[in-house]
Design a protein around this motif. Structure first.
Motif, mmCIF file in Angstrom:
data_model
loop_
_atom_site.group_PDB
_atom_site.id
_atom_site.type_symbol
_atom_site.label_atom_id
_atom_site.label_comp_id
_atom_site.label_asym_id
_atom_site.label_seq_id
_atom_site.Cartn_x
_atom_site.Cartn_y
_atom_site.Cartn_z
ATOM 1 N N LEU A 192 56.245 -20.315 15.770
ATOM 2 C CA LEU A 192 54.837 -20.341 16.161
ATOM 3 C C LEU A 192 54.611 -21.251 17.370
ATOM 4 N N CYS A 193 55.351 -22.346 17.423
ATOM 5 C CA CYS A 193 55.247 -23.248 18.570
ATOM 6 C C CYS A 193 55.722 -22.539 19.841
ATOM 7 N N LEU A 194 56.809 -21.786 19.737
ATOM 8 C CA LEU A 194 57.306 -21.018 20.879
ATOM 9 C C LEU A 194 56.282 -19.976 21.315
ATOM 10 N N LEU A 195 55.728 -19.244 20.348
ATOM 11 C CA LEU A 195 54.719 -18.227 20.686
ATOM 12 C C LEU A 195 53.456 -18.850 21.279
ATOM 13 N N ALA A 196 53.056 -19.999 20.749
ATOM 14 C CA ALA A 196 51.875 -20.682 21.293
ATOM 15 C C ALA A 196 52.117 -21.096 22.739
ATOM 16 N N GLY A 197 53.320 -21.570 23.035
ATOM 17 C CA GLY A 197 53.655 -21.951 24.410
ATOM 18 C C GLY A 197 53.646 -20.751 25.339
ATOM 19 N N LEU A 198 54.235 -19.651 24.875
ATOM 20 C CA LEU A 198 54.246 -18.439 25.700
ATOM 21 C C LEU A 198 52.835 -17.906 25.909
ATOM 22 N N LEU A 229 60.258 -26.794 24.870
ATOM 23 C CA LEU A 229 60.313 -27.798 23.818
ATOM 24 C C LEU A 229 60.525 -27.140 22.455
ATOM 25 N N ALA A 230 59.836 -26.032 22.197
ATOM 26 C CA ALA A 230 59.984 -25.328 20.927
ATOM 27 C C ALA A 230 61.396 -24.781 20.756
ATOM 28 N N MET A 231 62.013 -24.340 21.836
ATOM 29 C CA MET A 231 63.403 -23.893 21.746
ATOM 30 C C MET A 231 64.310 -25.059 21.380
ATOM 31 N N GLY A 232 63.985 -26.238 21.853
ATOM 32 C CA GLY A 232 64.737 -27.430 21.463
ATOM 33 C C GLY A 232 64.546 -27.749 19.993
ATOM 34 N N PHE A 233 63.312 -27.595 19.487
ATOM 35 C CA PHE A 233 63.063 -27.813 18.067
ATOM 36 C C PHE A 233 63.933 -26.877 17.234
ATOM 37 N N ILE A 263 48.134 -25.777 18.946
ATOM 38 C CA ILE A 263 49.309 -26.505 19.439
ATOM 39 C C ILE A 263 49.348 -27.915 18.847
ATOM 40 N N CYS A 264 48.215 -28.587 18.748
ATOM 41 C CA CYS A 264 48.173 -29.920 18.135
ATOM 42 C C CYS A 264 48.647 -29.865 16.685
#
Length: 149
Positions: A40-46, A77-81, A129-130
């Motif tokens: 979800l973090c990756l999708l939110a960033g995209l 960052l999400a990919m790093g997570f 995102i928060c």
């Protein structure tokens, strides 16, 4: 003397506390909820990166650039997570900061964000995102809680 420095580095890599810490982060990263949060973090960033064109930020070029850059940063960052949680869990605060920036960016970057779509898009996306950043930080703390019990 160089062999002593090399020896101590090798020794610390096999230290039981360090091995246990890595094990806790691996266990936290292996949980289904961790994968969901990371995805979800990756999708939110995209989405943040493409949102100016999806929502139609006409006349807000600086806000378009801000969303594009912060969205790409969040996706990386999400990919790093997802790949190395044991090294990136402490960076969950960066996702929270990106979310907070996303919320205030229409006023800070544009000066006058007088369109409902820019404010609504960035407020909702920034809030999500928060929350995802806080959840990521919670994943990193999860191993510490189980040790205390």
């Amino acid at each position: 003397m160089a062999t002593d420095a090399t020896h101590s580095t090798t020794h610390i890599e096999n230290h039981p506390d360090l091995m246990a810490l890595r094990g806790r982060y691996e266990a936290a990263a292996a949980k289904p909820m961790a994968g969901l949060i990371e995805g979800l973090c990756l999708l939110a960033g995209l989405y943040l990166a493409i949102s100016p064109w999806v929502a139609g930020f006409d006349g807000f070029n600086a806000l378009k650039v801000s969303n594009l850059i912060t969205g790409i940063a969040l996706a990386v960052l999400a990919m790093g997570f997802g790949s190395v949680l044991e090294r990136t869990h402490g960076l969950g605060w960066v996702a929270v900061a990106i979310g907070a920036w996303t919320i205030v960016a229409p006023w800070v970057v544009s000066g006058s964000a007088d369109t409902t779509k820019t404010i609504t898009n960035n407020a909702i996306t920034g809030g999500v995102i928060c929350l995802l950043g806080l959840a990521t930080m919670g994943m990193g703390l999860g191993g510490r809680k189980s040790r205390a019990h």
